[in-house]
Design a protein around this motif. Structure first.
Motif, PDB file in Angstrom:
ATOM      1  N   SER A   1      39.582  79.769  38.832  1.00 28.25           N
ATOM      2  CA  SER A   1      37.805  80.131  39.248  1.00 28.25           C
ATOM      3  C   SER A   1      39.010  80.455  41.367  1.00 28.25           C
TER       4      SER A   1
ATOM      5  N   ALA B   1      34.248  81.233  36.440  1.00 26.78           N
ATOM      6  CA  ALA B   1      33.463  81.929  36.704  1.00 26.78           C
ATOM      7  C   ALA B   1      34.294  82.675  38.302  1.00 26.78           C
ATOM      8  N   THR B   2      33.948  83.688  37.540  1.00 29.56           N
ATOM      9  CA  THR B   2      34.840  84.568  38.672  1.00 29.56           C
ATOM     10  C   THR B   2      34.297  85.935  39.322  1.00 29.56           C
ATOM     11  N   SER B   3      34.831  86.627  41.084  1.00 28.43           N
ATOM     12  CA  SER B   3      33.963  87.587  41.089  1.00 28.43           C
ATOM     13  C   SER B   3      34.086  88.840  40.163  1.00 28.43           C
TER      14      SER B   3
ATOM     15  N   PRO C   1      31.472  87.041  36.593  1.00 28.13           N
ATOM     16  CA  PRO C   1      30.604  86.477  37.134  1.00 28.13           C
ATOM     17  C   PRO C   1      29.917  85.353  36.110  1.00 28.13           C
ATOM     18  N   THR C   2      29.425  86.165  35.424  1.00 30.28           N
ATOM     19  CA  THR C   2      28.932  85.642  34.202  1.00 30.28           C
ATOM     20  C   THR C   2      29.960  84.844  33.261  1.00 30.28           C
ATOM     21  N   THR C   3      29.139  83.807  33.056  1.00 29.92           N
ATOM     22  CA  THR C   3      30.449  82.779  31.868  1.00 29.92           C
ATOM     23  C   THR C   3      29.610  82.344  30.475  1.00 29.92           C
TER      24      THR C   3
END
Length: 406
Positions: free
Chosen positions: A258, A352-354, A357-359
């Motif tokens: 992240s 969570a990353t760009s 984004p859904t984790t």
């Protein structure tokens, strides 16, 4: 007229020169910001909810607690009174301002390989972050580990600073990956087993290590315990998004994705993948799996089908980008089941990353599975669908449950 033209020319040259200097400084600061991302400085030096780089949450080491220091340019409580040479010395030799010796929880043994130009850029960046007044008592180790002079002996035994030298027999991409993994990325700090003194075991590079009640898995090209079955694209996807067709990052690795690797440029991610695919494992053959008729396997299968198969499916294949594959997964096949036990007891939240984004998350089962239940289901997982690993014992689960409760 000639005099006026000359003065105008000099003024224009001065403006251009000033703009050039400003542009150069901006480029250095921006490059330093990227170096801070590569090194994931925020992971240690920013505590949850705290100001950036103003000091971190305690790191629990085998020798006691260390609190990462304030590295903002505050002159009283940060590094505002430091010179560049003080900073360079701390980063590359483990000796800070006024000869203060650092502990290798600050990974200066890895940073020692960094180019001076990259360290200079990092310094330029830290001069421009927001100064924060926050006095940190870093050394909270018990006696005798609290005596910093002991690091003189540690360094003699374990530390040979040397800037990275490219291998002329390898490609530029491979060398860039080696530079990042061994230097700013300091991957071995977590993934390489440690000696009794806390130093990396160089002959077991990246073969997995236990720290802070997590197991950083084997990331060599070992086909059974490591990432030998992962393609370069699989490695890039994991570092960039926290997930690939095999696994989903959890625990400290989810944080690293992240806050660090998801922000690396694609060329650097590809370079790291190229290098890791070339890191050799221990060459050991895979063990024989525990027999399906074993009592632990029978009990574990029943628990798995009842509690786990809805997400990971009955064949252990999981669901892409949602629930990790358990079949032939490196973290499942490693000798140390610490992370597996912890995730079953406490649950897990993905990175969570760009890019993603859904984790997805895994719930905790520690409240309704006994130590024996956890041991049995993990023994089953670790010895089914092509997996083979030592059985998990109820004692291992009990010990970790107690450690996490403290």
């Amino acid at each position: 007229m000639k005099k006026a033209a000359l003065l105008a020319g000099l003024a224009a040259a001065a403006i251009v020169g000033t703009q050039g200097l400003a542009s150069d400084l901006f480029d250095r600061i921006n490059a330093g910001r990227y170096q801070a991302v590569l090194a994931d400085c925020a992971a240690c030096h920013t505590k949850p909810g705290g100001k950036p780089f103003a000091g971190g949450a305690p790191l629990q080491t085998p020798f006691g607690a260390l609190v990462p220091s304030n590295i903002t340019p505050d002159p009283e409580t940060g590094i505002g009174s430091w010179t560049y040479e003080d900073f360079r010395s701390a980063v590359k030799t483990g000796i800070g301002k006024d000869g203060k010796r650092l502990y290798p929880a600050m990974p200066y043994p890895a940073y020692a390989t960094m180019k001076d130009s990259d360290v200079a850029d990092l310094w330029a960046y830290f001069q421009k972050v927001e100064p924060v007044s926050n006095r940190v008592v870093s050394n909270q180790l018990p006696f005798p580990f609290s005596i910093r002079a002991a690091m003189i002996g540690w360094n003699v035994l374990n530390f040979s600073p040397k800037e990275f030298q490219p291998d002329p027999n390898k490609t530029p991409e491979w060398n860039r990956g080696a530079y990042l993994v061994n230097g700013a990325g300091h991957c071995g700090t977590c993934h390489t087993p440690k000696s009794l003194t806390g130093a990396d075991k160089g002959d077991e590079f990246l073969r997995g290590a236990n720290l802070q009640s997590w197991y950083a898995p084997n990331i060599t090209s070992d086909a059974h315990k490591g990432i030998g079955s992962w393609s370069q694209d699989d490695i890039v996807a994991y570092l960039k998004t926290g997930a690939n067709r095999f696994d989903i990052a959890s625990g400290p690795m989810a944080e690293a994705v992240s806050h660090s690797t998801s922000l690396w440029n694609d060329a650097d991610l590809k370079a790291v993948a190229t290098y890791l695919k070339d890191v050799k494992g221990d060459g050991a053959t895979a063990p024989q799996p525990v027999a399906a008729t074993d009592a632990a396997m029978t009990a574990g299968k029943a628990i798995y089908l009842d509690r786990c198969s809805a997400c990971h499916v009955s064949t252990g294949q999981g669901q892409a980008s949602l629930f990790p594959t358990l079949a032939k997964a490196p973290v499942v096949n490693n000798g140390d089941p610490t992370s597996l036990i912890r995730v079953v007891l406490q649950g897990s939240q993905a990175a969570a990353t760009s890019a993603k984004p859904t984790t997805p998350a895994m719930p905790s089962f520690g409240w309704n599975l006994s130590d024996a239940d956890v041991a049995n289901v993990l023994t089953y997982v670790r010895n089914s669908w092509g997996n083979a690993a030592p059985p998990v014992t109820a004692g291992q689960v009990k010990d970790l449950r107690a450690a996490l409760a403290r």
